[in-house]
Design a protein around this motif. Structure first.
Motif, PDB file in Angstrom:
ATOM      1  N   SER A 199       0.840  -1.192   0.000  1.00 40.29           N
ATOM      2  CA  SER A 199       0.000   0.000   0.000  1.00 40.29           C
ATOM      3  C   SER A 199       0.878   1.246   0.000  1.00 40.29           C
ATOM      4  CB  SER A 199      -0.882   0.005   1.250  1.00 40.29           C
ATOM      5  OG  SER A 199      -0.076   0.144   2.417  1.00 40.29           O
ATOM      6  N   HIS A 200       0.257   2.396  -0.184  1.00 40.67           N
ATOM      7  CA  HIS A 200       1.013   3.646  -0.179  1.00 40.67           C
ATOM      8  C   HIS A 200       1.648   3.884   1.191  1.00 40.67           C
ATOM      9  CE1 HIS A 200       2.242   7.585  -1.522  1.00 40.67           C
ATOM     10  NE2 HIS A 200       1.659   8.143  -0.478  1.00 40.67           N
ATOM     11  N   LEU A 201       0.938   3.544   2.266  1.00 40.44           N
ATOM     12  CA  LEU A 201       1.466   3.714   3.618  1.00 40.44           C
ATOM     13  C   LEU A 201       2.675   2.809   3.840  1.00 40.44           C
ATOM     14  CD1 LEU A 201       1.291   4.942   6.427  1.00 40.44           C
ATOM     15  CD2 LEU A 201      -0.359   3.161   7.045  1.00 40.44           C
ATOM     16  N   LYS A 202       2.569   1.572   3.381  1.00 42.12           N
ATOM     17  CA  LYS A 202       3.694   0.641   3.527  1.00 42.12           C
ATOM     18  C   LYS A 202       4.891   1.112   2.707  1.00 42.12           C
ATOM     19  CE  LYS A 202       1.051  -3.543   4.591  1.00 42.12           C
ATOM     20  NZ  LYS A 202       0.640  -4.893   4.099  1.00 42.12           N
ATOM     21  N   ALA A 203       4.616   1.621   1.496  1.00 38.52           N
ATOM     22  CA  ALA A 203       5.695   2.138   0.653  1.00 38.52           C
ATOM     23  C   ALA A 203       6.412   3.289   1.353  1.00 38.52           C
ATOM     24  CB  ALA A 203       5.138   2.594  -0.686  1.00 38.52           C
ATOM     25  N   GLU A 204       5.648   4.136   2.011  1.00 40.73           N
ATOM     26  CA  GLU A 204       6.231   5.269   2.734  1.00 40.73           C
ATOM     27  C   GLU A 204       7.115   4.785   3.879  1.00 40.73           C
ATOM     28  OE1 GLU A 204       4.719   9.530   4.551  1.00 40.73           O
ATOM     29  OE2 GLU A 204       3.373   7.793   4.667  1.00 40.73           O
ATOM     30  N   ARG A 205       6.658   3.749   4.592  1.00 41.91           N
ATOM     31  CA  ARG A 205       7.444   3.213   5.713  1.00 41.91           C
ATOM     32  C   ARG A 205       8.756   2.604   5.227  1.00 41.91           C
ATOM     33  NH1 ARG A 205       2.571   0.004   8.882  1.00 41.91           N
ATOM     34  NH2 ARG A 205       1.596   1.829   9.862  1.00 41.91           N
ATOM     35  N   ILE A 206       8.687   1.901   4.105  1.00 43.72           N
ATOM     36  CA  ILE A 206       9.899   1.295   3.556  1.00 43.72           C
ATOM     37  C   ILE A 206      10.869   2.379   3.103  1.00 43.72           C
ATOM     38  CG2 ILE A 206      10.823  -0.166   1.718  1.00 43.72           C
ATOM     39  CD1 ILE A 206       7.982  -1.501   1.669  1.00 43.72           C
ATOM     40  N   ALA A 207      10.357   3.350   2.338  1.00 42.16           N
ATOM     41  CA  ALA A 207      11.206   4.393   1.759  1.00 42.16           C
ATOM     42  C   ALA A 207      11.830   5.292   2.823  1.00 42.16           C
ATOM     43  CB  ALA A 207      10.396   5.239   0.780  1.00 42.16           C
ATOM     44  N   SER A 208      11.194   5.384   3.965  1.00 44.05           N
ATOM     45  CA  SER A 208      11.720   6.226   5.043  1.00 44.05           C
ATOM     46  C   SER A 208      12.615   5.433   5.999  1.00 44.05           C
ATOM     47  CB  SER A 208      10.570   6.870   5.823  1.00 44.05           C
ATOM     48  OG  SER A 208       9.743   5.873   6.411  1.00 44.05           O
ATOM     49  N   PHE A 209      12.909   4.177   5.656  1.00 46.49           N
ATOM     50  CA  PHE A 209      13.801   3.320   6.445  1.00 46.49           C
ATOM     51  C   PHE A 209      13.262   3.042   7.851  1.00 46.49           C
ATOM     52  CE2 PHE A 209      16.406   5.311   3.231  1.00 46.49           C
ATOM     53  CZ  PHE A 209      17.288   4.332   2.826  1.00 46.49           C
ATOM     54  N   THR A 210      11.946   3.080   8.019  1.00 50.75           N
ATOM     55  CA  THR A 210      11.374   2.865   9.348  1.00 50.75           C
ATOM     56  C   THR A 210      10.765   1.472   9.536  1.00 50.75           C
ATOM     57  OG1 THR A 210       9.258   3.831   8.663  1.00 50.75           O
ATOM     58  CG2 THR A 210      10.866   5.311   9.686  1.00 50.75           C
ATOM     59  N   ASP A 211      10.507   0.749   8.459  1.00 48.76           N
ATOM     60  CA  ASP A 211       9.859  -0.559   8.606  1.00 48.76           C
ATOM     61  C   ASP A 211      10.260  -1.488   7.463  1.00 48.76           C
ATOM     62  OD1 ASP A 211       8.314  -2.689   9.257  1.00 48.76           O
ATOM     63  OD2 ASP A 211       6.382  -1.656   9.142  1.00 48.76           O
ATOM     64  N   PHE A 212      11.362  -2.200   7.648  1.00 49.47           N
ATOM     65  CA  PHE A 212      11.816  -3.163   6.645  1.00 49.47           C
ATOM     66  C   PHE A 212      11.024  -4.467   6.700  1.00 49.47           C
ATOM     67  CE2 PHE A 212      16.433  -1.428   6.226  1.00 49.47           C
ATOM     68  CZ  PHE A 212      15.919  -0.316   5.579  1.00 49.47           C
ATOM     69  N   SER A 213      10.306  -4.692   7.813  1.00 49.83           N
ATOM     70  CA  SER A 213       9.573  -5.952   7.966  1.00 49.83           C
ATOM     71  C   SER A 213       8.508  -6.118   6.883  1.00 49.83           C
ATOM     72  CB  SER A 213       8.933  -6.024   9.351  1.00 49.83           C
ATOM     73  OG  SER A 213       7.917  -5.031   9.491  1.00 49.83           O
ATOM     74  N   VAL A 214       8.037  -5.014   6.327  1.00 49.82           N
ATOM     75  CA  VAL A 214       7.025  -5.086   5.263  1.00 49.82           C
ATOM     76  C   VAL A 214       7.540  -5.926   4.101  1.00 49.82           C
ATOM     77  CG1 VAL A 214       5.723  -3.746   3.575  1.00 49.82           C
ATOM     78  CG2 VAL A 214       6.023  -2.851   5.892  1.00 49.82           C
ATOM     79  N   ILE A 215       8.753  -5.618   3.645  1.00 53.22           N
ATOM     80  CA  ILE A 215       9.353  -6.351   2.530  1.00 53.22           C
ATOM     81  C   ILE A 215       9.746  -7.753   2.959  1.00 53.22           C
ATOM     82  CG2 ILE A 215      11.393  -6.486   1.033  1.00 53.22           C
ATOM     83  CD1 ILE A 215       9.380  -4.510   0.016  1.00 53.22           C
ATOM     84  N   GLU A 216      10.338  -7.886   4.137  1.00 52.13           N
ATOM     85  CA  GLU A 216      10.849  -9.178   4.579  1.00 52.13           C
ATOM     86  C   GLU A 216       9.733 -10.181   4.851  1.00 52.13           C
ATOM     87  OE1 GLU A 216      13.433  -7.913   7.711  1.00 52.13           O
ATOM     88  OE2 GLU A 216      15.067  -7.399   6.321  1.00 52.13           O
ATOM     89  N   LYS A 217       8.536  -9.698   5.121  1.00 56.83           N
ATOM     90  CA  LYS A 217       7.375 -10.595   5.257  1.00 56.83           C
ATOM     91  C   LYS A 217       6.889 -11.063   3.887  1.00 56.83           C
ATOM     92  CE  LYS A 217       5.623  -8.843   9.676  1.00 56.83           C
ATOM     93  NZ  LYS A 217       4.557  -8.022  10.329  1.00 56.83           N
ATOM     94  N   LEU A 218       7.019 -10.199   2.896  1.00 58.58           N
ATOM     95  CA  LEU A 218       6.592 -10.563   1.545  1.00 58.58           C
ATOM     96  C   LEU A 218       7.587 -11.513   0.880  1.00 58.58           C
ATOM     97  CD1 LEU A 218       5.367  -7.089   0.198  1.00 58.58           C
ATOM     98  CD2 LEU A 218       3.977  -8.968   1.081  1.00 58.58           C
ATOM     99  N   TYR A 219       8.846 -11.458   1.313  1.00 58.59           N
ATOM    100  CA  TYR A 219       9.890 -12.319   0.757  1.00 58.59           C
ATOM    101  C   TYR A 219      10.563 -13.063   1.919  1.00 58.59           C
ATOM    102  CZ  TYR A 219       9.024  -9.670  -3.473  1.00 58.59           C
ATOM    103  OH  TYR A 219       8.410  -9.086  -4.561  1.00 58.59           O
ATOM    104  N   PRO A 220       9.907 -14.097   2.443  1.00 60.34           N
ATOM    105  CA  PRO A 220      10.390 -14.803   3.635  1.00 60.34           C
ATOM    106  C   PRO A 220      11.803 -15.369   3.446  1.00 60.34           C
ATOM    107  CG  PRO A 220       8.155 -15.492   3.072  1.00 60.34           C
ATOM    108  CD  PRO A 220       8.654 -14.667   1.930  1.00 60.34           C
TER     109      PRO A 220
END
Length: 266
Positions: A199-220
């Motif tokens: 989502s746009h919110l998740k993209a913002e969290r990733i791009a701001s270096f605040t939540d890498f778990s979003v990507i790491e959950k999608l690519y276990p």
């Protein structure tokens, strides 16, 4: 309006993924599609080079292993070419000789990438190569016969041999538009495209270096080793390139043993 983000994942050898994600848009019912702005020639040239370099890096990481080699070739005074064109002709002849040598060595699939470069200090033309291993070192030198040959094994890290490829591409010279030369049989990464998981919110969290778990959950099993975000002020979207790496469990355990971490209960 940004409704969702598209993921384009390039799966390469050695447990590497080059992931790109960017926004997809939907227009309001009464909205009109905005005219595309034309990129400047300078901006387009930079983008073209970036895309070309990324494409080669993915192909190289999908093709070569630690059994393959890096080869640097120089010219002695007697054989120093007078021009880039002449140097390229010498390399093409060398490649033909290597193909024959590879066949004689029982190598079924000979693959390579090479560039020509001017020496930063002396301006002497020389070449850098990545190629299939298995040809004896003395044969590589004999088939060259123009100067010195230096052979090194390929060393991989969490981004494969990207650093070596970027070194080769830092300032190549060419008689044409193509800055590097490669065999047509380089392996291609496996490309997978998905939409709607970010989502746009998740993209913002990733791009701001605040939540890498979003990507790491999608690519276990994979972890982020590099992140290059870009925020577009015009459309309010995030554009990111993410380098992902999954360490071999056996190698990870060996690393822990070498570090003595098992004794600490880690």
């Amino acid at each position: 309006m940004i409704r969702k983000y598209r993921e384009v994942a390039y799966y390469q050898r050695n447990n590497l993924i080059d992931l790109l994600f960017y926004p997809e848009y939907s227009l309001p019912k009464t909205g009109k599609r905005r005219k595309k702005s034309k990129a400047t020639s300078e901006g387009q040239a930079k983008l073209n080079k970036k895309n070309s370099d990324s494409k080669l890096i993915r192909e190289v990481n999908s093709t070569f292993t630690s059994k393959d080699i890096r080869l640097d070739l120089t010219y002695d005074n007697e054989h120093l070419p007078a021009s880039v064109e002449e140097a390229e002709k010498e390399m093409k002849k060398y490649i033909r000789r290597l193909k024959t040598a590879a066949k004689n060595c029982g190598i079924k699939k000979f693959q390579y990438v090479w560039v020509t470069e001017n020496g930063s200090g002396n301006g002497r033309l020389h070449h850098h190569m990545i190629l299939t291993g298995g040809i004896p070192l003395d044969v590589l030198a004999e088939k060259w016969g123009k100067g010195y040959t230096t052979v090194k094994p390929l060393q991989f890290n969490e981004t494969g041999i990207e650093a070596l490829v970027r070194y080769m591409l830092k300032n190549p010279v060419s008689s044409g538009k193509v800055k590097y030369h490669s065999s047509r049989n380089l392996n291609q990464p496996v490309k997978r495209t998905r939409s709607g998981r970010i989502s746009h919110l998740k993209a913002e969290r990733i791009a701001s270096f605040t939540d890498f778990s979003v990507i790491e959950k999608l690519y276990p099993g994979y972890r982020i080793v590099e992140l290059s975000p870009f925020y577009n002020d015009v459309n309010g979207g995030y554009y990111c390139e993410v380098k992902l790496f999954k360490e071999n469990r056996k190698k990870a355990n060996e690393k822990k043993q070498r570090a003595g971490l098992y004794n600490l209960g880690v």
